[in-house]
Design a protein around this motif. Structure first.
Motif, PDB file in Angstrom:
ATOM      1  N   HIS A  47      17.132  -0.939  10.283  1.00 24.27           N
ATOM      2  CA  HIS A  47      17.163  -0.046  11.446  1.00 24.27           C
ATOM      3  C   HIS A  47      15.829   0.661  11.663  1.00 24.27           C
ATOM      4  O   HIS A  47      15.771   1.702  12.294  1.00 24.27           O
ATOM      5  CB  HIS A  47      18.276   0.988  11.277  1.00 24.27           C
ATOM      6  CG  HIS A  47      19.628   0.372  11.096  1.00 24.27           C
ATOM      7  ND1 HIS A  47      20.282  -0.284  12.114  1.00 24.27           N
ATOM      8  CD2 HIS A  47      20.428   0.297  10.020  1.00 24.27           C
ATOM      9  CE1 HIS A  47      21.429  -0.732  11.670  1.00 24.27           C
ATOM     10  NE2 HIS A  47      21.553  -0.399  10.389  1.00 24.27           N
ATOM     11  N   GLY A  48      14.759   0.113  11.084  1.00 27.60           N
ATOM     12  CA  GLY A  48      13.431   0.697  11.215  1.00 27.60           C
ATOM     13  C   GLY A  48      12.824   0.948   9.849  1.00 27.60           C
ATOM     14  O   GLY A  48      13.405   0.593   8.822  1.00 27.60           O
ATOM     15  N   PRO A  49      11.652   1.564   9.806  1.00 30.10           N
ATOM     16  CA  PRO A  49      10.969   1.804   8.534  1.00 30.10           C
ATOM     17  C   PRO A  49      11.780   2.698   7.606  1.00 30.10           C
ATOM     18  O   PRO A  49      12.477   3.608   8.040  1.00 30.10           O
ATOM     19  CB  PRO A  49       9.669   2.502   8.941  1.00 30.10           C
ATOM     20  CG  PRO A  49       9.499   2.199  10.388  1.00 30.10           C
ATOM     21  CD  PRO A  49      10.866   2.021  10.947  1.00 30.10           C
ATOM     22  N   VAL A  50      11.664   2.408   6.294  1.00 30.99           N
ATOM     23  CA  VAL A  50      12.328   3.184   5.253  1.00 30.99           C
ATOM     24  C   VAL A  50      11.257   3.692   4.304  1.00 30.99           C
ATOM     25  O   VAL A  50      10.404   2.911   3.856  1.00 30.99           O
ATOM     26  CB  VAL A  50      13.342   2.310   4.481  1.00 30.99           C
ATOM     27  CG1 VAL A  50      13.973   3.078   3.341  1.00 30.99           C
ATOM     28  CG2 VAL A  50      14.399   1.759   5.420  1.00 30.99           C
ATOM     29  N   LEU A  51      11.263   4.976   3.993  1.00 34.68           N
ATOM     30  CA  LEU A  51      10.311   5.549   3.045  1.00 34.68           C
ATOM     31  C   LEU A  51      10.898   5.442   1.643  1.00 34.68           C
ATOM     32  O   LEU A  51      12.016   5.892   1.390  1.00 34.68           O
ATOM     33  CB  LEU A  51      10.018   7.011   3.387  1.00 34.68           C
ATOM     34  CG  LEU A  51       8.964   7.688   2.519  1.00 34.68           C
ATOM     35  CD1 LEU A  51       7.609   7.009   2.687  1.00 34.68           C
ATOM     36  CD2 LEU A  51       8.871   9.165   2.858  1.00 34.68           C
ATOM     37  N   VAL A  52      10.131   4.840   0.734  1.00 40.08           N
ATOM     38  CA  VAL A  52      10.555   4.647  -0.650  1.00 40.08           C
ATOM     39  C   VAL A  52       9.702   5.542  -1.533  1.00 40.08           C
ATOM     40  O   VAL A  52       8.492   5.668  -1.325  1.00 40.08           O
ATOM     41  CB  VAL A  52      10.380   3.172  -1.072  1.00 40.08           C
ATOM     42  CG1 VAL A  52      10.774   2.974  -2.533  1.00 40.08           C
ATOM     43  CG2 VAL A  52      11.183   2.260  -0.163  1.00 40.08           C
ATOM     44  N   GLU A  53      10.314   6.158  -2.531  1.00 38.37           N
ATOM     45  CA  GLU A  53       9.613   6.963  -3.527  1.00 38.37           C
ATOM     46  C   GLU A  53      10.022   6.433  -4.886  1.00 38.37           C
ATOM     47  O   GLU A  53      11.214   6.228  -5.148  1.00 38.37           O
ATOM     48  CB  GLU A  53      10.008   8.428  -3.388  1.00 38.37           C
ATOM     49  CG  GLU A  53       9.333   9.332  -4.384  1.00 38.37           C
ATOM     50  CD  GLU A  53       9.748  10.780  -4.212  1.00 38.37           C
ATOM     51  OE1 GLU A  53       9.851  11.465  -5.237  1.00 38.37           O
ATOM     52  OE2 GLU A  53       9.985  11.215  -3.073  1.00 38.37           O
ATOM     53  N   ALA A  54       9.036   6.165  -5.769  1.00 43.43           N
ATOM     54  CA  ALA A  54       9.347   5.581  -7.064  1.00 43.43           C
ATOM     55  C   ALA A  54       8.319   6.004  -8.105  1.00 43.43           C
ATOM     56  O   ALA A  54       7.159   6.252  -7.781  1.00 43.43           O
ATOM     57  CB  ALA A  54       9.376   4.062  -6.961  1.00 43.43           C
ATOM     58  N   TRP A  55       8.767   6.070  -9.364  1.00 40.35           N
ATOM     59  CA  TRP A  55       7.862   6.264 -10.494  1.00 40.35           C
ATOM     60  C   TRP A  55       7.432   4.880 -10.964  1.00 40.35           C
ATOM     61  O   TRP A  55       8.266   4.023 -11.239  1.00 40.35           O
ATOM     62  CB  TRP A  55       8.557   7.019 -11.621  1.00 40.35           C
ATOM     63  CG  TRP A  55       8.724   8.469 -11.323  1.00 40.35           C
ATOM     64  CD1 TRP A  55       9.838   9.088 -10.861  1.00 40.35           C
ATOM     65  CD2 TRP A  55       7.730   9.482 -11.450  1.00 40.35           C
ATOM     66  NE1 TRP A  55       9.606  10.417 -10.693  1.00 40.35           N
ATOM     67  CE2 TRP A  55       8.318  10.702 -11.045  1.00 40.35           C
ATOM     68  CE3 TRP A  55       6.400   9.499 -11.862  1.00 40.35           C
ATOM     69  CZ2 TRP A  55       7.611  11.898 -11.049  1.00 40.35           C
ATOM     70  CZ3 TRP A  55       5.715  10.704 -11.869  1.00 40.35           C
ATOM     71  CH2 TRP A  55       6.324  11.879 -11.461  1.00 40.35           C
ATOM     72  N   VAL A  56       6.121   4.663 -11.047  1.00 44.76           N
ATOM     73  CA  VAL A  56       5.562   3.351 -11.374  1.00 44.76           C
ATOM     74  C   VAL A  56       4.628   3.504 -12.570  1.00 44.76           C
ATOM     75  O   VAL A  56       3.800   4.425 -12.594  1.00 44.76           O
ATOM     76  CB  VAL A  56       4.785   2.786 -10.160  1.00 44.76           C
ATOM     77  CG1 VAL A  56       4.160   1.450 -10.481  1.00 44.76           C
ATOM     78  CG2 VAL A  56       5.692   2.701  -8.943  1.00 44.76           C
TER      79      VAL A  56
ATOM     80  N   PRO B 244       0.854  -1.193   0.000  1.00 44.58           N
ATOM     81  CA  PRO B 244       0.000   0.000   0.000  1.00 44.58           C
ATOM     82  C   PRO B 244       0.885   1.236   0.000  1.00 44.58           C
ATOM     83  O   PRO B 244       1.968   1.241   0.590  1.00 44.58           O
ATOM     84  CB  PRO B 244      -0.790  -0.124   1.303  1.00 44.58           C
ATOM     85  CG  PRO B 244      -0.048  -1.090   2.141  1.00 44.58           C
ATOM     86  CD  PRO B 244       0.780  -1.950   1.231  1.00 44.58           C
ATOM     87  N   GLY B 245       0.453   2.248  -0.691  1.00 43.71           N
ATOM     88  CA  GLY B 245       1.237   3.474  -0.771  1.00 43.71           C
ATOM     89  C   GLY B 245       0.353   4.669  -1.055  1.00 43.71           C
ATOM     90  O   GLY B 245      -0.877   4.572  -1.060  1.00 43.71           O
TER      91      GLY B 245
END
Length: 45
Positions: free
Chosen positions: A28-37, A3-4
């Motif tokens: 080391h915990g949650p990572v925020l990812v940003e991507a063009w899909v 989900p995003g």
């Protein structure tokens, strides 16, 4: 599939793309990812 949040649309040479952000578990915990899909891979929930 994760989900995003869709934050932007852009029309490219091959069709529409959505800029999405989503969070994944990192070492080391949650990572925020940003991507063009490609739009064909996005689905509304």
């Amino acid at each position: 599939m994760w989900p995003g949040l869709l934050v932007e649309w852009q029309q490219g040479d091959g069709g529409w793309l959505g800029r999405v952000t989503y969070a994944l578990a990192g070492p080391h915990g949650p990572v925020l990812v940003e991507a063009w899909v490609p739009a064909a891979l996005l689905e509304q929930r």
